[in-house]
Design an enzyme around this catalytic site. Structure first.
Site, PDB file in Angstrom:
ATOM      1  N   HIS A 123      -3.898   3.193  -1.744  1.00 20.54           N
ATOM      2  CA  HIS A 123      -3.030   2.773  -2.836  1.00 20.54           C
ATOM      3  C   HIS A 123      -2.273   1.524  -2.427  1.00 20.54           C
ATOM      4  CE1 HIS A 123       1.170   3.951  -1.762  1.00 20.54           C
ATOM      5  NE2 HIS A 123       0.634   4.977  -1.117  1.00 20.54           N
ATOM      6  N   GLU A 169       0.209   4.976  -7.749  1.00 23.96           N
ATOM      7  CA  GLU A 169       0.032   6.223  -6.998  1.00 23.96           C
ATOM      8  C   GLU A 169       1.372   6.819  -6.588  1.00 23.96           C
ATOM      9  OE1 GLU A 169      -3.625   7.527  -6.150  1.00 23.96           O
ATOM     10  OE2 GLU A 169      -3.060   6.608  -8.046  1.00 23.96           O
ATOM     11  N   ASP A 198      -3.807   6.112   4.075  1.00 25.22           N
ATOM     12  CA  ASP A 198      -2.429   6.064   3.591  1.00 25.22           C
ATOM     13  C   ASP A 198      -1.497   6.039   4.803  1.00 25.22           C
ATOM     14  OD1 ASP A 198      -0.107   6.223   2.147  1.00 25.22           O
ATOM     15  OD2 ASP A 198      -0.676   8.008   1.014  1.00 25.22           O
ATOM     16  N   HIS A 268       9.645   5.266   1.769  1.00 23.75           N
ATOM     17  CA  HIS A 268      10.228   5.070   0.444  1.00 23.75           C
ATOM     18  C   HIS A 268      11.633   4.466   0.487  1.00 23.75           C
ATOM     19  CE1 HIS A 268       7.358   8.268  -1.492  1.00 23.75           C
ATOM     20  NE2 HIS A 268       6.717   7.215  -0.999  1.00 23.75           N
TER      21      HIS A 268
END
Length: 301
Positions: A123, A169, A198, A268
């Site tokens: 992604h 994603e 990932d 994140h």
């Protein structure tokens, strides 16, 4: 497949992509290499410039490369330009999510058996909180570097090679699920295997998490990754299919594998920047992908 959307408004907003990519090799006239031969290896300078480019894209677009933003649009354009220049057939797959258009990029290398497809993906989007350079610029860069090495070698695989960079994603595996949903039964059946990557460059990691558990795992691919790492003195740990882009393929009955280096401290967050990627780990991950892809490209299931 959905129709190609080559003429998108966001393409005109890409700044500096052509300049950055001007140093990358175009499709050349070197002798073609059959699949199954000795795979090439890469160094930090082959893969890290792609991550630096994604960082610059985030920096000039509000600090992120999230779904529906100019930062994501530029990320797609950057990857696509490199692939087009190298001789791939590229196609954008458009979808809608949360009131915004999203795009996944799919690139096919000419040749190989179209009834036996080896699909490799990652992604490309980040979260709105940060640039997403490890999650998942690192996987995206590893896949891009591998694709460019296929082109540089003018590889002649037994399987047809397809590469993909998924959008949206981070907001729920939207792009990969949309792609799978749009495939006909015949197209789904033609995909022998999906490989997913990932977070390929996490710092302070020396254990690779290989996708091995679950009913839709391709055991041959999982063993190949484990062998590649253990032969070089790296530990591996078995994980399941769920939790990343390969879940969309497993749900459709498509075998998958791949690996991750695990979550970083800055998952994140704004600190998931270029400094959050370990160049040595990223390079090792990319060489593992290249080595195993070379092996799997030579076989039909």
């Amino acid at each position: 497949m959905k129709s190609s959307l080559r003429q998108l408004p966001f393409a005109a907003r890409v700044l500096g992509v052509a300049l950055v990519l001007s140093t990358l090799p175009a499709a050349g006239s070197a002798a073609a290499a059959p699949a199954g031969g000795v795979p090439p290896t890469v160094a930090e300078q082959d893969v890290m410039p792609h991550l630096a480019a994604l960082q610059r894209i985030a920096d000039r677009n509000g600090g992120n490369r999230a779904h529906g933003t100019s930062g994501y649009a530029e990320s797609v354009a950057y990857v696509r330009h490199a692939l087009d220049r190298a001789g791939f057939r590229t196609e954008l797959h458009r979808f809608e999510h949360d009131g915004r258009a999203g795009y996944s990029l799919v690139a096919d290398w000419p040749g190989g058996d179209p009834n036996h497809v080896l699909l490799t993906g990652a992604h490309l989007d980040s979260v709105v909180e940060g640039p997403g350079i490890n999650d998942n610029g690192s996987g995206s860069a590893a896949v891009l570097t591998t694709a460019l090495k296929v082109a540089e070698a003018r590889l002649k695989p037994a399987r047809h090679l397809r590469f993909a960079w998924w959008g949206a994603e981070e907001v729920g595996l939207v792009g990969s699920a949309d792609y799978v949903k749009g495939l006909s039964a015949a197209d789904r059946g033609a995909i022998d295997l999906y490989l997913n990557f990932d977070q390929a460059g996490s710092r302070n990691k020396r254990q690779w998490l290989v996708v091995k558990d679950g009913p839709q795992v391709d055991a041959t691919a999982a063993r190949a990754f484990e062998s590649w790492f253990t032969d070089r003195g790296f530990d591996t740990f078995d994980i399941g299919v769920g939790g990343s882009d390969n879940e969309s393929f497993g749900n459709a009955g498509i075998p998958s594998s791949g690996f991750s280096t695990g979550m970083s401290d800055c998952i994140h967050e704004a600190c998931d920047d270029l400094a959050n990627v370990d160049p040595a780990t990223e390079t090792t991950s990319t060489n593992a992908l290249i080595g195993v892809l070379w092996q799997l490209a030579a076989a039909r299931s």
